[in-house]
Design a protein around this motif. Structure first.
Motif, mmCIF file in Angstrom:
data_model
loop_
_atom_site.group_PDB
_atom_site.id
_atom_site.type_symbol
_atom_site.label_atom_id
_atom_site.label_comp_id
_atom_site.label_asym_id
_atom_site.label_seq_id
_atom_site.Cartn_x
_atom_site.Cartn_y
_atom_site.Cartn_z
ATOM 1 N N ALA A 30 0.679 -1.401 0.681
ATOM 2 C CA ALA A 30 -0.264 0.156 0.248
ATOM 3 C C ALA A 30 1.186 1.309 0.323
ATOM 4 O O ALA A 30 0.421 2.509 -0.108
ATOM 5 N N ARG A 31 2.070 1.670 0.939
ATOM 6 C CA ARG A 31 2.816 2.437 0.680
ATOM 7 C C ARG A 31 3.578 2.619 -0.931
ATOM 8 O O ARG A 31 3.774 3.544 -1.453
ATOM 9 N N MET B 165 -5.589 0.890 7.094
ATOM 10 C CA MET B 165 -4.723 -0.542 6.985
ATOM 11 C C MET B 165 -3.444 0.557 8.582
ATOM 12 O O MET B 165 -3.497 -0.294 9.538
ATOM 13 N N LEU B 166 -3.443 1.064 8.219
ATOM 14 C CA LEU B 166 -2.432 1.911 9.002
ATOM 15 C C LEU B 166 -2.753 1.759 10.896
ATOM 16 O O LEU B 166 -2.737 1.349 12.339
ATOM 17 N N LEU B 167 -4.400 2.524 11.037
ATOM 18 C CA LEU B 167 -5.370 2.627 12.355
ATOM 19 C C LEU B 167 -5.663 1.607 12.626
ATOM 20 O O LEU B 167 -5.612 1.119 13.907
ATOM 21 N N HIS B 168 -6.006 0.536 11.356
ATOM 22 C CA HIS B 168 -6.472 -0.639 11.789
ATOM 23 C C HIS B 168 -5.215 -0.826 13.177
ATOM 24 O O HIS B 168 -5.478 -2.351 14.017
ATOM 25 N N ASP B 169 -4.229 -1.666 12.284
ATOM 26 C CA ASP B 169 -2.740 -2.551 13.158
ATOM 27 C C ASP B 169 -2.907 -1.880 14.531
ATOM 28 O O ASP B 169 -1.355 -2.500 14.484
ATOM 29 N N ILE C 218 -1.093 5.246 14.969
ATOM 30 C CA ILE C 218 -2.485 5.998 14.933
ATOM 31 C C ILE C 218 -1.896 7.453 13.914
ATOM 32 O O ILE C 218 -2.604 8.277 13.683
ATOM 33 N N THR C 219 -0.520 8.246 14.570
ATOM 34 C CA THR C 219 -0.069 9.585 13.913
ATOM 35 C C THR C 219 -0.097 9.729 12.572
ATOM 36 O O THR C 219 -0.506 10.258 11.984
ATOM 37 N N GLU C 220 0.747 8.200 11.993
ATOM 38 C CA GLU C 220 1.035 8.528 10.666
ATOM 39 C C GLU C 220 -0.134 8.533 10.231
ATOM 40 O O GLU C 220 -0.001 8.647 9.096
ATOM 41 N N GLY C 221 -1.139 7.352 10.437
ATOM 42 C CA GLY C 221 -1.988 6.924 9.691
ATOM 43 C C GLY C 221 -3.346 8.082 9.369
ATOM 44 O O GLY C 221 -3.582 8.542 8.403
ATOM 45 N N ALA D 62 -11.203 5.043 7.396
ATOM 46 C CA ALA D 62 -10.289 5.569 7.365
ATOM 47 C C ALA D 62 -10.940 6.235 8.648
ATOM 48 O O ALA D 62 -9.873 6.288 9.903
ATOM 49 N N ALA D 63 -11.313 7.161 8.470
ATOM 50 C CA ALA D 63 -12.228 8.614 9.353
ATOM 51 C C ALA D 63 -13.008 7.667 10.281
ATOM 52 O O ALA D 63 -12.718 8.290 11.698
ATOM 53 N N ILE D 64 -13.787 7.027 10.218
ATOM 54 C CA ILE D 64 -14.546 5.968 11.164
ATOM 55 C C ILE D 64 -13.356 5.243 12.191
ATOM 56 O O ILE D 64 -13.248 5.165 13.035
#
Length: 408
Positions: free
Chosen positions: A216-217, A236-240, A269-272, A292-294
């Motif tokens: 994805a990156r 993905m990042l926020l879930h991971d 979380i900060t990156e996502g 992603a906003a959710i």
């Protein structure tokens, strides 16, 4: 390194290197996908036989790629019995780039493989299945489980997809820039299924979820002006980020409300959230950005009680407009129950149950059980939990539902 340690090392190389070797071999063999996979498998089998005695080579991925290439050369030479075929093979071999560079690095052609799998000549299911098989190295049984179809059906689907790639002479390359947006929805679908397969089954986390994030990156870097590519990466990042708390010390599932938020990965979380904010500034919000906003609402809240549930309800309403589905409706009902109480959400869930659109989905029954329990209708809630228990796809989920049922 002992034989057992060598085996574990090779398993790690397989997890991270299978798709790179297969992608390289597909290009080397001129698009023979079955031969590419067979030669990759043969290379790993040779490593299992020889490395315990000879030791792990200094550049194991290059060793495996060379072994696969040599196997392909042998197979293709033996198959080329006519003089014309031999001349064709010699010409092709002279044009092939080396399978790895002087510093031992093999070319990373996974993105080419992904866009080839996602060619518009294939239907979406075939695109996803072929990529999961070839890029991720999932077995046919694993892909069938992800699609909720019999293994034989999936095997036939993958076979037909490979045949279509060969017969349509689909090029093995990243398409030119003007064609990229047309391919993007399928590629995003592939990557997110890849991520979810690993996220839902922790045994595959490194091999699948982290690989999906890496790809994805790459995709986001390739398509900097496509906000949905960035939205998916953010999702993905926020879930991971929540992965460390998704199970307790005994390996049992913990719900969002039960999770220890101090264990969440704040850097993720900060990156996502930063990636999501940049994507949303384009004002072209699509399904992945909304999801992603959710996820960001959950990830940035101090607790379940502090979560902005009305905003989540609004986001699910927006998601239902751009990507309607019964699961989106179910999730909106869950958020509505948190924002306004179970009485507001239960009619929506009842309507979904009556429609039959989610009959085989265990979370419909689990959600309805929770709402009924909160409304004081314990007997009906227990019946719904039994229905959910009968449909739950994993042992961990069955244990969670059994605990709820026994707790009354």
């Amino acid at each position: 390194m002992g034989e057992e340690s060598v085996g574990e090392f090779i398993a790690g190389i397989y997890a991270d290197g299978w798709s790179r070797i297969v992608a390289t071999m597909i290009r080397f063999t001129g698009g023979d996908w079955d031969l590419a996979e067979e030669c990759a498998q043969d290379a790993f089998a040779r490593a299992l036989r020889t490395w315990p005695g000879t030791g792990v080579p200094r550049q194991p991925l290059a060793w495996l790629t060379t072994a696969a290439r040599n196997r392909a050369v042998d197979r293709m030479r033996r198959a080329s019995t006519e003089a014309a075929k031999l001349r064709e093979w010699a010409a092709m071999e002279s044009l092939q780039p080396p399978p790895y560079t002087s510093d031992g690095e093999i070319p990373d052609e996974r993105l080419e493989l992904m866009f080839t799998c996602c060619h518009p000549a294939l239907n979406l299911d075939a695109q996803v299945a072929l990529t999961l098989r070839t890029l991720a190295g999932l077995s046919t049984a694993e892909i069938a489980r992800a699609f909720l179809v019999p293994e034989r059906t999936m095997g036939q689907r993958i076979f037909r997809a490979k045949q279509k790639v060969a017969h349509a002479v689909i090029p093995f390359r990243v398409p030119p820039a003007h064609l990229l947006p047309d391919r993007l929805p399928a590629v995003l679908h592939v990557l997110y299924l890849l991520f979810n397969e690993g996220y839902s089954d922790q045994r595959h986390k490194t091999r699948l979820s982290l690989e999906a994030i890496r790809l994805a990156r790459v995709l986001a870097a390739l398509m900097p002006d496509e906000p949905e590519a960035h939205g998916m990466l953010a999702l993905m990042l926020l879930h991971d980020a929540r992965s460390p708390s998704r199970a307790d010390a005994a390996g049992e599932i913990t719900t969002l409300a039960e999770q220890d938020r101090s264990r969440w990965d704040r850097e993720r979380i900060t990156e996502g959230t930063a990636i999501l904010e940049r994507a949303l500034r384009t004002r072209r919000a699509g399904p992945f950005q909304i999801q992603a906003a959710i996820a960001a609402c959950h990830a940035t809240a101090a607790s379940t009680a502090d979560t902005d549930w009305p905003q989540i309800v609004g986001l699910y309403e927006q998601l239902a407009r751009v990507a309607p589905s019964p699961i989106v409706e179910l999730n909106r009902a869950v958020a509505l129950a948190m924002a306004q109480g179970p009485e507001a959400a239960l009619p929506l869930v009842d309507a979904l149950a009556e429609s039959g659109r989610l009959d085989g989905y265990h979370l419909l029954h689990a959600t309805r059980a929770d709402l009924l329990r909160r409304c004081g209708r314990d007997a009906e809630a227990a019946d719904c939990l039994r229905a959910a228990l009968a449909l739950a796809p994993t042992e961990a989920e069955r244990r969670l539902l059994a605990r709820r049922l026994s707790a009354g």
